[in-house]
Design a protein around this motif. Structure first.
Motif, PDB file in Angstrom:
ATOM      1  N   ASP A  11       0.858  -1.186   0.000  1.00 51.46           N
ATOM      2  CA  ASP A  11       0.000   0.000   0.000  1.00 51.46           C
ATOM      3  C   ASP A  11       0.889   1.229   0.000  1.00 51.46           C
ATOM      4  N   ASP A  12       0.628   2.158  -0.885  1.00 50.61           N
ATOM      5  CA  ASP A  12       1.445   3.367  -0.948  1.00 50.61           C
ATOM      6  C   ASP A  12       1.063   4.389   0.125  1.00 50.61           C
ATOM      7  N   ASP A  13      -0.045   4.185   0.799  1.00 53.55           N
ATOM      8  CA  ASP A  13      -0.496   5.091   1.857  1.00 53.55           C
ATOM      9  C   ASP A  13       0.118   4.653   3.188  1.00 53.55           C
ATOM     10  N   ASP A  59      -3.156  -3.024  -2.235  1.00 50.94           N
ATOM     11  CA  ASP A  59      -4.023  -1.925  -2.640  1.00 50.94           C
ATOM     12  C   ASP A  59      -4.075  -1.945  -4.168  1.00 50.94           C
ATOM     13  N   ILE A  60      -5.035  -1.246  -4.747  1.00 45.08           N
ATOM     14  CA  ILE A  60      -5.129  -1.171  -6.204  1.00 45.08           C
ATOM     15  C   ILE A  60      -4.519   0.125  -6.723  1.00 45.08           C
ATOM     16  N   ASN A  61      -4.957   1.254  -6.185  1.00 46.76           N
ATOM     17  CA  ASN A  61      -4.539   2.559  -6.694  1.00 46.76           C
ATOM     18  C   ASN A  61      -3.212   2.987  -6.088  1.00 46.76           C
ATOM     19  N   MET A  62      -2.143   2.670  -6.820  1.00 50.85           N
ATOM     20  CA  MET A  62      -0.803   3.049  -6.389  1.00 50.85           C
ATOM     21  C   MET A  62      -0.071   3.649  -7.585  1.00 50.85           C
ATOM     22  N   PRO A  63       0.829   4.627  -7.334  1.00 51.35           N
ATOM     23  CA  PRO A  63       1.603   5.187  -8.448  1.00 51.35           C
ATOM     24  C   PRO A  63       2.644   4.166  -8.914  1.00 51.35           C
ATOM     25  N   ASN A  66       0.249  -0.142 -10.414  1.00 54.17           N
ATOM     26  CA  ASN A  66      -0.978  -0.331  -9.624  1.00 54.17           C
ATOM     27  C   ASN A  66      -1.129  -1.806  -9.237  1.00 54.17           C
ATOM     28  N   SER A  91      -8.837  -2.440  -0.955  1.00 55.74           N
ATOM     29  CA  SER A  91      -8.744  -1.089  -1.485  1.00 55.74           C
ATOM     30  C   SER A  91      -9.955  -0.260  -1.083  1.00 55.74           C
ATOM     31  N   CYS A  93     -11.144   1.690  -3.224  1.00 57.37           N
ATOM     32  CA  CYS A  93     -11.795   1.821  -4.527  1.00 57.37           C
ATOM     33  C   CYS A  93     -12.644   0.585  -4.813  1.00 57.37           C
ATOM     34  N   THR A  98     -13.883  -0.840 -11.471  1.00 58.81           N
ATOM     35  CA  THR A  98     -12.851  -1.622 -10.783  1.00 58.81           C
ATOM     36  C   THR A  98     -13.338  -3.036 -10.548  1.00 58.81           C
TER      37      THR A  98
END
Length: 138
Positions: A11-13, A59-63, A66, A91, A93, A98
């Motif tokens: 996870d990028d968060d 996670d799905i939404n990562m820079p 993904n 995620s 999202c 998705t």
């Protein structure tokens, strides 16, 4: 499947990673937890032949890369794919597009992140418990 292997969370968060680490610390599982904020780092980690994780939760939404791209790389690399590592998405999202992409690619699970700590704890325990019971160990 290596049920004694590490559990990887991607996870990028950093706040979400911190919460997931805290949640995991409350669970009865002894698997080592390994966290990453970038899919490329996960791929490099998995290229090590001694790396044989039990479960990947991404996670799905990562820079950069993904979650869908990460999943595709994990399952296309023969040396990694033969280890039979369940790959689950967690995620925030959960929109229709998705979910459609998820369903078309036969992933092992999709869970919406919970904002409530107790709900998140229960969900993570169910996910890990399911895979602990799912398939006999190697």
């Amino acid at each position: 499947m290596n049920k004694q292997g590490e559990i990887i969370i991607v996870d990028d968060d950093t706040d979400d990673l911190d919460i997931l680490k805290e949640v995991y610390g409350l669970l009865p599982f002894v698997n080592r937890l390994v966290t990453f904020s970038d899919g490329e780092d996960v791929c490099n980690y998995l290229k090590n032949p001694e790396s044989y994780p039990f479960l990947i939760i991404s996670d799905i939404n990562m820079p950069k890369m993904n979650g869908f791209e990460l999943r595709d790389r994990v399952f296309k690399e023969a040396e990694i794919a033969k280890r039979i590592i369940p790959f689950v998405f967690m995620s925030t999202c959960a929109d229709r597009s998705t979910m459609k992409k998820y369903c078309m690619n036969s992933f092992h699970g999709f869970f919406e992140k919970k904002s409530d700590f107790i709900q998140m704890t229960k969900m993570l325990e169910r996910i890990i418990g399911y895979w602990k019971d799912a398939i006999p160990s190697d």
